[in-house]
Design a protein around this motif. Structure first.
Motif, PDB file in Angstrom:
ATOM      1  N   LEU A  24      27.422  44.713  33.138  1.00  9.75           N
ATOM      2  CA  LEU A  24      28.515  45.523  33.470  1.00  9.75           C
ATOM      3  C   LEU A  24      29.398  44.982  34.115  1.00  9.75           C
ATOM      4  O   LEU A  24      30.754  45.440  34.089  1.00  9.75           O
ATOM      5  CB  LEU A  24      27.800  46.832  34.352  1.00  9.75           C
ATOM      6  N   THR A  25      29.067  43.599  35.154  1.00  7.04           N
ATOM      7  CA  THR A  25      30.118  43.145  35.884  1.00  7.04           C
ATOM      8  C   THR A  25      31.369  42.288  35.153  1.00  7.04           C
ATOM      9  O   THR A  25      32.250  41.982  35.430  1.00  7.04           O
ATOM     10  CB  THR A  25      29.622  42.196  36.779  1.00  7.04           C
ATOM     11  N   ASP A  26      30.977  42.290  33.765  1.00  5.89           N
ATOM     12  CA  ASP A  26      31.690  41.639  33.038  1.00  5.89           C
ATOM     13  C   ASP A  26      33.131  42.403  32.558  1.00  5.89           C
ATOM     14  O   ASP A  26      33.894  41.752  32.106  1.00  5.89           O
ATOM     15  CB  ASP A  26      31.317  41.085  31.567  1.00  5.89           C
ATOM     16  N   TRP A  27      33.203  43.636  32.900  1.00  3.53           N
ATOM     17  CA  TRP A  27      34.377  44.417  32.443  1.00  3.53           C
ATOM     18  C   TRP A  27      35.546  43.793  33.580  1.00  3.53           C
ATOM     19  O   TRP A  27      36.804  44.070  32.852  1.00  3.53           O
ATOM     20  CB  TRP A  27      34.134  46.004  32.673  1.00  3.53           C
ATOM     21  N   ASP A  35      41.547  42.228  27.399  1.00  2.00           N
ATOM     22  CA  ASP A  35      40.796  42.627  26.243  1.00  2.00           C
ATOM     23  C   ASP A  35      39.943  44.003  26.893  1.00  2.00           C
ATOM     24  O   ASP A  35      38.743  44.315  27.120  1.00  2.00           O
ATOM     25  CB  ASP A  35      39.534  41.704  25.983  1.00  2.00           C
ATOM     26  N   VAL A  36      41.107  45.062  26.945  1.00  6.86           N
ATOM     27  CA  VAL A  36      40.636  46.183  27.358  1.00  6.86           C
ATOM     28  C   VAL A  36      39.748  46.998  26.370  1.00  6.86           C
ATOM     29  O   VAL A  36      38.953  47.799  26.930  1.00  6.86           O
ATOM     30  CB  VAL A  36      42.129  47.107  27.446  1.00  6.86           C
ATOM     31  N   ASP A  37      40.108  46.984  25.156  1.00  5.45           N
ATOM     32  CA  ASP A  37      38.852  47.467  23.984  1.00  5.45           C
ATOM     33  C   ASP A  37      37.421  47.026  24.320  1.00  5.45           C
ATOM     34  O   ASP A  37      36.598  48.040  24.314  1.00  5.45           O
ATOM     35  CB  ASP A  37      39.455  47.342  22.735  1.00  5.45           C
ATOM     36  N   LYS A  41      34.243  49.375  25.564  1.00 10.16           N
ATOM     37  CA  LYS A  41      33.181  49.346  24.898  1.00 10.16           C
ATOM     38  C   LYS A  41      31.911  49.306  25.799  1.00 10.16           C
ATOM     39  O   LYS A  41      30.922  49.685  25.609  1.00 10.16           O
ATOM     40  CB  LYS A  41      33.405  48.602  23.779  1.00 10.16           C
ATOM     41  N   LEU A  42      32.231  48.124  26.506  1.00  7.65           N
ATOM     42  CA  LEU A  42      31.073  47.846  27.479  1.00  7.65           C
ATOM     43  C   LEU A  42      30.651  49.111  28.557  1.00  7.65           C
ATOM     44  O   LEU A  42      29.460  49.108  28.731  1.00  7.65           O
ATOM     45  CB  LEU A  42      31.742  46.628  28.362  1.00  7.65           C
ATOM     46  N   GLN A  55      26.395  54.246  36.869  1.00  6.66           N
ATOM     47  CA  GLN A  55      27.309  55.430  36.467  1.00  6.66           C
ATOM     48  C   GLN A  55      28.645  55.114  37.383  1.00  6.66           C
ATOM     49  O   GLN A  55      29.785  55.257  36.902  1.00  6.66           O
ATOM     50  CB  GLN A  55      26.601  56.743  36.911  1.00  6.66           C
ATOM     51  N   VAL A  56      28.498  55.037  38.575  1.00  5.75           N
ATOM     52  CA  VAL A  56      29.441  54.798  39.402  1.00  5.75           C
ATOM     53  C   VAL A  56      30.633  53.853  39.076  1.00  5.75           C
ATOM     54  O   VAL A  56      31.692  53.945  39.085  1.00  5.75           O
ATOM     55  CB  VAL A  56      29.247  54.855  40.913  1.00  5.75           C
ATOM     56  N   GLU A  57      29.676  52.717  38.799  1.00  6.47           N
ATOM     57  CA  GLU A  57      30.715  51.354  38.533  1.00  6.47           C
ATOM     58  C   GLU A  57      31.420  51.770  37.206  1.00  6.47           C
ATOM     59  O   GLU A  57      32.381  51.114  36.923  1.00  6.47           O
ATOM     60  CB  GLU A  57      29.455  50.045  38.370  1.00  6.47           C
ATOM     61  N   ALA A  58      30.817  52.270  36.297  1.00  5.50           N
ATOM     62  CA  ALA A  58      31.402  52.517  34.867  1.00  5.50           C
ATOM     63  C   ALA A  58      32.548  53.430  35.287  1.00  5.50           C
ATOM     64  O   ALA A  58      33.573  53.294  34.457  1.00  5.50           O
ATOM     65  CB  ALA A  58      30.336  53.391  33.934  1.00  5.50           C
ATOM     66  N   GLU A  59      32.578  54.495  36.149  1.00  3.77           N
ATOM     67  CA  GLU A  59      33.719  55.271  36.328  1.00  3.77           C
ATOM     68  C   GLU A  59      34.729  54.344  37.007  1.00  3.77           C
ATOM     69  O   GLU A  59      36.097  54.730  36.536  1.00  3.77           O
ATOM     70  CB  GLU A  59      33.404  56.511  37.118  1.00  3.77           C
TER      71      GLU A  59
END
Length: 299
Positions: A24-27, A35-37, A41-42, A55-59
């Motif tokens: 997840l840290t790769d975002w 490479d926003v797409d 996707k990640l 979940q929090v990090e994804a948001e």
């Protein structure tokens, strides 16, 4: 147009984009590499993770994804009548980013970085009324030791942008949640004074000084408020209380030069003003030292 990377860096800083362990840290790297797409996707699957921290990090990730490339240059007149050039953010992208951050706050109501990120996005999108409302919610919910100092930053940023009404609105929200704070009260007084609401400013500055009598800024600002309100005797009193409190040589020299003009024009004491100006003002500001022009004779 300002580079998207600059805007992203600021938003990431506000959100403390540290990430959890794992892919997840790769975002962050993906977005910085345009490479926003791939970042979308990640992060999307992690929004439904069984691990709350993920979940929090994804948001946080998705808030940045939504804002990527969404800024446009705009020119607008500010409160002072001059023009600001700034990035305007597409409303749909701002709304989408805020939705992600609000969900992040539902999951982690004591995550300071999300509150900061939300305020930052509202600030850069110039949604000042929403910003004041969000600050009110932040003060109500967040209980960390960093408050209220962490919130004072935003009023200072708005002041730098000459958005004085917005800065005042935020300061009034802070006064509601943190009463009897001399920094907050002093800010309210200063913003009111800048907006030429001198009589309204004076009580706030008086309260600030009662709480922190050795604060040179609030003491000086009270003198200025009395000065602008035409209460010359009180202005002189508070100017002279403020000057001995100043420890920074440059600040004191500049203030003495301002006071010298007050002595010249409001106290009508040119000899004293000249002495102060010679010691503290540049030559072009030593107006009290100039020989008065003789009145022209009538024809």
């Amino acid at each position: 147009m300002k580079s998207w990377l600059v805007g992203l860096a600021v938003i990431c800083a506000a959100l403390q984009c540290t990430g959890q362990q794992g892919s997840l840290t790769d975002w962050q790297k993906l977005i910085k590499n345009n490479d926003v797409d791939a970042a979308r996707k990640l992060c999307t699957p992690y929004e439904d993770s069984k691990v709350v921290a993920e979940q929090v990090e994804a948001e946080k990730c998705m808030a940045n994804v939504e804002l990527w490339g969404a800024d446009r240059v705009k020119t607008e007149k500010n409160d002072q009548g001059t023009f600001d050039i700034y990035d305007e953010w597409e409303p749909e992208s701002v709304d989408a980013a805020l939705k992600h951050l609000n969900r992040g706050l539902e999951l982690a109501p004591q995550d300071l970085s999300i509150y900061q990120g939300r305020l930052h996005i509202l600030e850069i999108s110039r949604r000042y009324k929403e910003m004041a409302k969000a600050l009110d919610e932040s003060c109500t919910t967040y209980h960390g030791k960093e408050a209220p100092d962490v919130w004072l930053v935003y009023a200072g940023e708005l002041n730098d942008q000459q958005q004085y009404q917005a800065a005042l609105d935020l300061s009034l929200v802070l006064d509601k949640h943190y009463p009897n704070n001399p920094d907050i009260l002093g800010n309210i007084g200063a913003f009111l004074d800048i907006m030429m609401r001198d009589l309204e400013a004076i009580p706030y500055l008086q309260r600030a000084i009662a709480l922190a009598p050795n604060d040179p800024i609030n003491t000086w600002d009270l003198g200025r408020a009395y000065d602008y309100a035409g209460q010359i005797k009180d202005a002189d009193t508070w100017y002279n209380k403020a000057l001995p409190l100043m420890t920074d040589p440059d600040q004191k020299k500049n203030s003495l030069c301002i006071y010298a003009e007050f002595v010249e024009k409001k106290l009508n004491d040119r000899p004293r003003a000249c002495e102060l100006q010679k010691a503290n003002c540049s030559p072009e500001k030593q107006t009290a030292c100039a020989t008065p022009s003789a009145p022209s004779s009538a024809k």
